[in-house]
Write a protein that holds these residues in place. Structure first.
Motif, PDB file in Angstrom:
ATOM      1  N   ASP A 321       1.018  -1.093   0.066  1.00  0.00           N
ATOM      2  CA  ASP A 321       0.011  -0.172  -0.110  1.00  0.00           C
ATOM      3  C   ASP A 321       0.854   1.264   0.096  1.00  0.00           C
ATOM      4  O   ASP A 321       1.156   1.777   1.222  1.00  0.00           O
ATOM      5  CB  ASP A 321      -1.109  -0.023   1.269  1.00  0.00           C
ATOM      6  CG  ASP A 321      -1.997   1.004   1.201  1.00  0.00           C
ATOM      7  OD1 ASP A 321      -2.112   1.455   0.271  1.00  0.00           O
ATOM      8  OD2 ASP A 321      -2.393   1.452   2.380  1.00  0.00           O
ATOM      9  N   GLU A 322       1.435   1.631  -1.330  1.00  0.00           N
ATOM     10  CA  GLU A 322       2.150   2.762  -1.214  1.00  0.00           C
ATOM     11  C   GLU A 322       1.578   4.110  -1.102  1.00  0.00           C
ATOM     12  O   GLU A 322       2.449   4.907  -0.416  1.00  0.00           O
ATOM     13  CB  GLU A 322       3.029   2.642  -2.553  1.00  0.00           C
ATOM     14  CG  GLU A 322       4.091   1.650  -2.692  1.00  0.00           C
ATOM     15  CD  GLU A 322       4.962   1.772  -3.937  1.00  0.00           C
ATOM     16  OE1 GLU A 322       4.726   2.716  -4.808  1.00  0.00           O
ATOM     17  OE2 GLU A 322       6.030   1.314  -3.682  1.00  0.00           O
ATOM     18  N   ASN A 323       0.550   4.275  -1.523  1.00  0.00           N
ATOM     19  CA  ASN A 323      -0.301   5.486  -1.366  1.00  0.00           C
ATOM     20  C   ASN A 323      -1.048   5.780   0.075  1.00  0.00           C
ATOM     21  O   ASN A 323      -1.598   6.623   0.427  1.00  0.00           O
ATOM     22  CB  ASN A 323      -1.117   5.862  -2.533  1.00  0.00           C
ATOM     23  CG  ASN A 323      -2.265   4.849  -2.520  1.00  0.00           C
ATOM     24  OD1 ASN A 323      -2.611   3.991  -1.695  1.00  0.00           O
ATOM     25  ND2 ASN A 323      -3.187   4.814  -3.633  1.00  0.00           N
ATOM     26  N   GLN A 324      -0.858   4.612   1.030  1.00  0.00           N
ATOM     27  CA  GLN A 324      -1.363   4.585   2.314  1.00  0.00           C
ATOM     28  C   GLN A 324      -2.872   5.096   2.540  1.00  0.00           C
ATOM     29  O   GLN A 324      -3.364   5.609   3.589  1.00  0.00           O
ATOM     30  CB  GLN A 324      -0.616   5.717   3.014  1.00  0.00           C
ATOM     31  CG  GLN A 324       0.880   5.281   3.202  1.00  0.00           C
ATOM     32  CD  GLN A 324       1.162   4.218   3.942  1.00  0.00           C
ATOM     33  OE1 GLN A 324       0.899   3.992   5.205  1.00  0.00           O
ATOM     34  NE2 GLN A 324       1.806   3.121   3.479  1.00  0.00           N
ATOM     35  N   ASN A 325      -3.600   4.412   1.415  1.00  0.00           N
ATOM     36  CA  ASN A 325      -5.215   4.781   1.446  1.00  0.00           C
ATOM     37  C   ASN A 325      -5.695   3.277   2.052  1.00  0.00           C
ATOM     38  O   ASN A 325      -6.919   3.336   1.850  1.00  0.00           O
ATOM     39  CB  ASN A 325      -5.699   5.147   0.272  1.00  0.00           C
ATOM     40  CG  ASN A 325      -5.526   3.863  -0.911  1.00  0.00           C
ATOM     41  OD1 ASN A 325      -4.845   2.745  -0.792  1.00  0.00           O
ATOM     42  ND2 ASN A 325      -6.267   4.136  -1.797  1.00  0.00           N
ATOM     43  N   HIS A 326      -4.992   2.488   2.540  1.00  0.00           N
ATOM     44  CA  HIS A 326      -5.399   1.028   3.028  1.00  0.00           C
ATOM     45  C   HIS A 326      -6.120   0.308   2.219  1.00  0.00           C
ATOM     46  O   HIS A 326      -7.294  -0.619   2.524  1.00  0.00           O
ATOM     47  CB  HIS A 326      -6.442   1.367   4.404  1.00  0.00           C
ATOM     48  CG  HIS A 326      -5.690   2.211   5.409  1.00  0.00           C
ATOM     49  ND1 HIS A 326      -4.502   1.808   6.077  1.00  0.00           N
ATOM     50  CD2 HIS A 326      -6.068   3.490   5.951  1.00  0.00           C
ATOM     51  CE1 HIS A 326      -4.351   2.573   7.149  1.00  0.00           C
ATOM     52  NE2 HIS A 326      -5.073   3.930   6.705  1.00  0.00           N
ATOM     53  N   HIS A 327      -5.959   0.466   0.978  1.00  0.00           N
ATOM     54  CA  HIS A 327      -6.426  -0.476  -0.121  1.00  0.00           C
ATOM     55  C   HIS A 327      -5.266  -0.911  -1.123  1.00  0.00           C
ATOM     56  O   HIS A 327      -4.230  -0.147  -1.021  1.00  0.00           O
ATOM     57  CB  HIS A 327      -7.747   0.289  -1.111  1.00  0.00           C
ATOM     58  CG  HIS A 327      -8.778   0.348  -0.176  1.00  0.00           C
ATOM     59  ND1 HIS A 327      -9.032   1.373   0.855  1.00  0.00           N
ATOM     60  CD2 HIS A 327     -10.081  -0.119  -0.242  1.00  0.00           C
ATOM     61  CE1 HIS A 327     -10.126   1.462   1.236  1.00  0.00           C
ATOM     62  NE2 HIS A 327     -10.837   0.319   0.429  1.00  0.00           N
ATOM     63  N   LEU A 328      -5.664  -1.851  -1.874  1.00  0.00           N
ATOM     64  CA  LEU A 328      -4.706  -2.139  -2.888  1.00  0.00           C
ATOM     65  C   LEU A 328      -5.084  -1.849  -4.479  1.00  0.00           C
ATOM     66  O   LEU A 328      -6.222  -2.305  -4.600  1.00  0.00           O
ATOM     67  CB  LEU A 328      -4.236  -3.647  -2.893  1.00  0.00           C
ATOM     68  CG  LEU A 328      -3.422  -3.986  -1.752  1.00  0.00           C
ATOM     69  CD1 LEU A 328      -3.210  -5.620  -1.924  1.00  0.00           C
ATOM     70  CD2 LEU A 328      -2.090  -3.141  -1.883  1.00  0.00           C
ATOM     71  N   GLU A 329      -4.298  -0.987  -5.190  1.00  0.00           N
ATOM     72  CA  GLU A 329      -4.671  -0.895  -6.591  1.00  0.00           C
ATOM     73  C   GLU A 329      -3.767  -1.771  -7.324  1.00  0.00           C
ATOM     74  O   GLU A 329      -2.985  -2.619  -6.704  1.00  0.00           O
ATOM     75  CB  GLU A 329      -4.338   0.518  -6.903  1.00  0.00           C
ATOM     76  CG  GLU A 329      -5.252   1.714  -6.471  1.00  0.00           C
ATOM     77  CD  GLU A 329      -5.228   2.073  -5.212  1.00  0.00           C
ATOM     78  OE1 GLU A 329      -4.190   2.030  -4.634  1.00  0.00           O
ATOM     79  OE2 GLU A 329      -6.402   2.443  -4.518  1.00  0.00           O
ATOM     80  N   LEU A 330      -4.482  -2.110  -8.582  1.00  0.00           N
ATOM     81  CA  LEU A 330      -3.703  -2.869  -9.413  1.00  0.00           C
ATOM     82  C   LEU A 330      -2.149  -2.599  -9.703  1.00  0.00           C
ATOM     83  O   LEU A 330      -1.608  -3.561  -9.533  1.00  0.00           O
ATOM     84  CB  LEU A 330      -4.416  -3.056 -10.891  1.00  0.00           C
ATOM     85  CG  LEU A 330      -3.858  -3.811 -11.743  1.00  0.00           C
ATOM     86  CD1 LEU A 330      -3.817  -5.475 -11.095  1.00  0.00           C
ATOM     87  CD2 LEU A 330      -4.564  -3.791 -13.142  1.00  0.00           C
ATOM     88  N   GLU A 331      -1.845  -1.341  -9.641  1.00  0.00           N
ATOM     89  CA  GLU A 331      -0.459  -1.071 -10.009  1.00  0.00           C
ATOM     90  C   GLU A 331       0.327  -1.587  -8.716  1.00  0.00           C
ATOM     91  O   GLU A 331       1.504  -1.914  -8.927  1.00  0.00           O
ATOM     92  CB  GLU A 331      -0.094   0.463 -10.322  1.00  0.00           C
ATOM     93  CG  GLU A 331      -0.859   0.886 -11.509  1.00  0.00           C
ATOM     94  CD  GLU A 331      -2.387   1.269 -11.286  1.00  0.00           C
ATOM     95  OE1 GLU A 331      -2.840   0.858 -10.427  1.00  0.00           O
ATOM     96  OE2 GLU A 331      -2.803   2.012 -12.271  1.00  0.00           O
ATOM     97  N   GLU A 332      -0.043  -1.338  -7.475  1.00  0.00           N
ATOM     98  CA  GLU A 332       0.591  -1.896  -6.327  1.00  0.00           C
ATOM     99  C   GLU A 332       0.653  -3.491  -6.201  1.00  0.00           C
ATOM    100  O   GLU A 332       1.845  -3.852  -6.008  1.00  0.00           O
ATOM    101  CB  GLU A 332      -0.051  -1.400  -5.071  1.00  0.00           C
ATOM    102  CG  GLU A 332      -0.174   0.393  -5.014  1.00  0.00           C
ATOM    103  CD  GLU A 332      -1.083   0.700  -4.008  1.00  0.00           C
ATOM    104  OE1 GLU A 332      -0.925   1.599  -3.393  1.00  0.00           O
ATOM    105  OE2 GLU A 332      -2.092   0.292  -3.483  1.00  0.00           O
TER     106      GLU A 332
END
Length: 356
Positions: A321-332
């Motif tokens: 979770d690089e953007n620290q939004n407590h979710h996972l995006e596909l890019e991550e």
């Protein structure tokens, strides 16, 4: 021309050489063990079919107390884990990972929440459970020669010793006649441990006969709460140094890895200790009092514990979770693919939007 004396000398040397070769052949032809019941080495596949495996898919710890290094991949990929091999084409693996992402993202908002990941972890764990059930059907038939739906300890013992290279007919006859078996110390120790496990898998009323369901518990203790408790007792017994039936951090990280011979080996040992310390402090020691009880270890080991699945989901998200939004995006997920799949995908960012 060669003299008669030289010829006789040469002939004598040839005879001695041949004699030496035949003596060597005789030595190597003799059986290495001291038991007359041993025959050719067993096929490893047959042995693996009837021995409880050390590695249990979807369980956080091995039977010997080591951490399961493939756990994250097992509960993220399920049956598809075999498809993500190191030599697989990165482009194909990237596409497969995108498909998995879409399945986990059930609300189609292009990101994965902890709850969505928890649901997925539980689903993949159930896949491993079902796979074990199917394999058990085949393995049970292998040790139930008369097909009566029950396996006695003696029947299993005969099959086990046969898998170790003993003569099955001779072993069966000796057991029938209550004759002493000449078994090496190491094999006997394994047999004793297996018999303890057999007793534990034998549900009341105890009859030392295992049906298919009980045999599943014998091979896969994660399928039975009682056997899970037994496995926990065995692990604590092996690691507990002061005999209080609890584990301190020092006891948990002191399991020997091997002799450290160089700096590279030292680094491996240091990483191993670091991983075990983190697991102990953050996940196993639920109340953070520095002591792990049997109950805490049992909860940690239980693959069907939904609270554990949620913790695992949060941990998996935190890793990428690089953007620290407590979710996972596909890019991550693509960027941290090695953690989720064991495969490192290259040029993930350049192709992600055009393929998904």
């Amino acid at each position: 021309m060669m003299s008669r004396q030289a010829f006789l000398c040469s002939l004598g040397s040839l005879y001695l050489s041949l004699l030496f070769v035949f003596l060597l052949m005789d030595v190597y032809a003799r059986p290495a063990n001291n038991s007359a019941l041993k025959e050719k080495p067993a096929d490893n596949k047959d042995e693996n079919e009837i021995l409880p495996p050390d590695h249990l898919n979807g369980v956080k710890m091995e039977m010997d107390g080591h951490l399961n290094k493939e756990f994250h991949q097992e509960v993220f990929l399920g049956k598809e884990m075999e498809e993500f091999e190191e030599d697989s084409e990165p482009r194909k693996n990237r596409k497969k990972l995108m498909v998995i992402f879409s399945k986990v993202d059930i609300n189609n908002d292009k990101k994965i929440s902890a709850k969505e990941m928890q649901r997925w972890v539980i689903e993949k764990t159930d896949e491993h459970f079902q796979e074990a059930v199917e394999e058990n059907k085949m393995h049970f038939r292998a040790v139930d020669p008369d097909g009566d739906g029950h396996v006695s300890w003696d029947e299993y013992k005969i099959k086990f010793l046969a898998s170790k290279g003993f003569n099955e007919k001779e072993i069966a006859e000796k057991i029938r006649n209550n004759e002493e078996l000449k078994i090496d110390e190491e094999t006997q120790e394994v047999l004793d441990n297996l018999k303890d496990r057999w007793y534990q898998a034998d549900n009341p009323p105890p009859d030392l006969l295992l049906n298919e369901e009980e045999f599943l518990s014998f091979l896969h203790p994660e399928h039975s709460r009682g056997m899970l408790k037994f496995m926990v007792k065995e692990i604590i017994r092996d690691l507990d140094q002061d005999g209080d039936k609890k584990l301190t951090l020092s006891e948990f990280i002191s399991l020997p890895v091997g002799t450290v011979e160089n700096q590279q080996a030292q680094d491996i040992d240091d990483d191993w200790v670091k991983d075990r310390r983190k697991e102990f402090e953050e996940l196993i020691d639920a109340n953070h009092d520095g002591i792990v009880t049997m109950e805490e270890l049992e909860e940690y080991m239980d693959p069907r514990n939904e609270y554990n699945a949620l913790n695992e989901a949060k941990q998996m998200i935190a890793v990428a979770d690089e953007n620290q939004n407590h979710h996972l995006e596909l890019e991550e997920i693509l960027k941290y693919s090695e953690y989720f799949t064991g495969s490192k995908l290259m040029d993930y960012a350049r192709n992600v939007h055009e393929e998904f």
